[in-house]
Motif scaffolding. Structure first.
Motif, PDB file in Angstrom:
ATOM      1  N   PHE A  88      -2.317   7.673  -2.476  1.00 47.81           N
ATOM      2  CA  PHE A  88      -1.465   6.492  -2.468  1.00 47.81           C
ATOM      3  C   PHE A  88      -0.906   6.274  -1.076  1.00 47.81           C
ATOM      4  O   PHE A  88      -0.073   7.048  -0.622  1.00 47.81           O
ATOM      5  CB  PHE A  88      -0.296   6.658  -3.452  1.00 47.81           C
ATOM      6  CG  PHE A  88      -0.716   6.708  -4.888  1.00 47.81           C
ATOM      7  CD1 PHE A  88      -0.787   5.543  -5.632  1.00 47.81           C
ATOM      8  CD2 PHE A  88      -1.052   7.915  -5.482  1.00 47.81           C
ATOM      9  CE1 PHE A  88      -1.175   5.582  -6.963  1.00 47.81           C
ATOM     10  CE2 PHE A  88      -1.443   7.965  -6.803  1.00 47.81           C
ATOM     11  CZ  PHE A  88      -1.504   6.788  -7.548  1.00 47.81           C
ATOM     12  N   THR A  90       1.584   4.406   1.247  1.00 43.18           N
ATOM     13  CA  THR A  90       2.873   3.765   0.979  1.00 43.18           C
ATOM     14  C   THR A  90       3.293   2.872   2.142  1.00 43.18           C
ATOM     15  O   THR A  90       2.798   3.016   3.262  1.00 43.18           O
ATOM     16  CB  THR A  90       3.957   4.826   0.725  1.00 43.18           C
ATOM     17  OG1 THR A  90       4.059   5.684   1.858  1.00 43.18           O
ATOM     18  CG2 THR A  90       3.653   5.645  -0.517  1.00 43.18           C
ATOM     19  N   TYR A  91       4.198   1.964   1.844  1.00 41.73           N
ATOM     20  CA  TYR A  91       4.684   1.053   2.872  1.00 41.73           C
ATOM     21  C   TYR A  91       5.571   1.766   3.875  1.00 41.73           C
ATOM     22  O   TYR A  91       6.527   2.425   3.514  1.00 41.73           O
ATOM     23  CB  TYR A  91       5.472  -0.109   2.257  1.00 41.73           C
ATOM     24  CG  TYR A  91       4.584  -1.241   1.847  1.00 41.73           C
ATOM     25  CD1 TYR A  91       4.039  -2.097   2.802  1.00 41.73           C
ATOM     26  CD2 TYR A  91       4.277  -1.452   0.514  1.00 41.73           C
ATOM     27  CE1 TYR A  91       3.211  -3.131   2.435  1.00 41.73           C
ATOM     28  CE2 TYR A  91       3.450  -2.500   0.132  1.00 41.73           C
ATOM     29  CZ  TYR A  91       2.923  -3.333   1.107  1.00 41.73           C
ATOM     30  OH  TYR A  91       2.102  -4.360   0.738  1.00 41.73           O
ATOM     31  N   ARG A  92       5.196   1.603   5.121  1.00 39.62           N
ATOM     32  CA  ARG A  92       6.004   2.014   6.256  1.00 39.62           C
ATOM     33  C   ARG A  92       6.320   0.738   7.027  1.00 39.62           C
ATOM     34  O   ARG A  92       5.978  -0.358   6.598  1.00 39.62           O
ATOM     35  CB  ARG A  92       5.251   3.018   7.110  1.00 39.62           C
ATOM     36  CG  ARG A  92       4.934   4.285   6.324  1.00 39.62           C
ATOM     37  CD  ARG A  92       4.272   5.295   7.204  1.00 39.62           C
ATOM     38  NE  ARG A  92       3.672   6.342   6.383  1.00 39.62           N
ATOM     39  CZ  ARG A  92       2.809   7.194   6.834  1.00 39.62           C
ATOM     40  NH1 ARG A  92       2.433   7.160   8.097  1.00 39.62           N
ATOM     41  NH2 ARG A  92       2.302   8.116   6.049  1.00 39.62           N
ATOM     42  N   GLY A 154       8.408   2.711   1.223  1.00 43.48           N
ATOM     43  CA  GLY A 154       8.001   3.886   0.465  1.00 43.48           C
ATOM     44  C   GLY A 154       7.245   3.591  -0.815  1.00 43.48           C
ATOM     45  O   GLY A 154       6.714   4.513  -1.443  1.00 43.48           O
ATOM     46  N   LEU A 155       7.153   2.323  -1.221  1.00 43.00           N
ATOM     47  CA  LEU A 155       6.387   1.990  -2.423  1.00 43.00           C
ATOM     48  C   LEU A 155       4.893   2.039  -2.112  1.00 43.00           C
ATOM     49  O   LEU A 155       4.484   1.851  -0.963  1.00 43.00           O
ATOM     50  CB  LEU A 155       6.753   0.586  -2.920  1.00 43.00           C
ATOM     51  CG  LEU A 155       8.159   0.413  -3.487  1.00 43.00           C
ATOM     52  CD1 LEU A 155       8.386  -1.044  -3.877  1.00 43.00           C
ATOM     53  CD2 LEU A 155       8.380   1.323  -4.683  1.00 43.00           C
ATOM     54  N   PRO A 156       4.061   2.264  -3.119  1.00 43.88           N
ATOM     55  CA  PRO A 156       2.611   2.290  -2.872  1.00 43.88           C
ATOM     56  C   PRO A 156       2.106   0.947  -2.347  1.00 43.88           C
ATOM     57  O   PRO A 156       2.465  -0.102  -2.878  1.00 43.88           O
ATOM     58  CB  PRO A 156       2.013   2.586  -4.243  1.00 43.88           C
ATOM     59  CG  PRO A 156       3.115   3.205  -5.023  1.00 43.88           C
ATOM     60  CD  PRO A 156       4.386   2.601  -4.502  1.00 43.88           C
ATOM     61  N   ARG A 157       1.308   1.007  -1.308  1.00 42.43           N
ATOM     62  CA  ARG A 157       0.687  -0.202  -0.744  1.00 42.43           C
ATOM     63  C   ARG A 157      -0.679  -0.417  -1.373  1.00 42.43           C
ATOM     64  O   ARG A 157      -1.078  -1.525  -1.681  1.00 42.43           O
ATOM     65  CB  ARG A 157       0.546  -0.059   0.766  1.00 42.43           C
ATOM     66  CG  ARG A 157      -0.002  -1.299   1.422  1.00 42.43           C
ATOM     67  CD  ARG A 157       0.076  -1.204   2.937  1.00 42.43           C
ATOM     68  NE  ARG A 157      -0.271  -2.478   3.524  1.00 42.43           N
ATOM     69  CZ  ARG A 157      -1.138  -2.596   4.520  1.00 42.43           C
ATOM     70  NH1 ARG A 157      -1.722  -1.533   5.028  1.00 42.43           N
ATOM     71  NH2 ARG A 157      -1.401  -3.783   5.011  1.00 42.43           N
TER      72      ARG A 157
END
Length: 172
Positions: A88, A90-92, A154-157
């Protein structure tokens, strides 16, 4: 070196990758072709009283046999005991800036300027970092941009197959 003349084709597949080459047990059982004692490798990853769990062992199988290997492992252990491993992303900061900014129709040049300025990791700080970028970043779309980039941090991209991820366990 790759190809039929490479040393890789002399050895059975799946041997000696990552930290497993530093394991005397992997060498003695044939999982690794590298003698860690003779090569002067550190055995600390595998002989460490502070580690509570056993370390993972990565085996590297050539691309040309991976599909066959997946079928054989699945046949041997069953569909309920063999699986590919997901990864997964994640958003950075940079991904959040570009994706949210594009969705809101914000100017590409402004987004790229901010993306180059950011530390690249913590998307919760994009609002603060935006204050250092010259220009007018006021209005409802920029306000939404600040809020949404903070929320998706931090959410899945996206989800993908782990490049070396395969897990199996024998049926009990």
């Amino acid at each position: 070196m790759r190809g039929p003349g490479s040393p890789r084709h002399v050895l059975p597949p799946g041997r000696g990758r990552g930290s497993s080459v530093g394991s005397i047990v992997c060498y003695l059982t044939g999982l690794s072709h590298v003698d860690p004692v003779a090569a002067g490798l550190s055995l600390g990853r595998f002989i460490n009283d502070e580690m509570a769990a056993a370390p993972d062992i990565d085996l590297d199988f050539p691309r040309d046999i991976r599909e066959k290997l997946i079928v054989r492992v699945t046949e041997r252990y069953g569909r309920n005991h063999a699986a590919l491993v997901a990864s997964f992303a994640t958003y950075r900061s940079r991904g959040a800036i570009r994706d949210v900014g594009k969705a809101l129709g914000l100017p590409f040049a402004e987004l790229e300027r901010l993306a180059r300025l950011t530390d690249g990791w913590d998307a919760t700080r994009i609002g603060e970092e935006l204050e250092r970028v010259p220009g007018d970043h006021s209005g409802p779309r920029w306000d939404a941009f600040r809020e949404l980039t903070r929320e998706i941090s931090g959410l899945p991209r996206h989800i993908s197959q782990h490049p070396a991820g395969w897990s199996s366990r024998p049926a009990h």
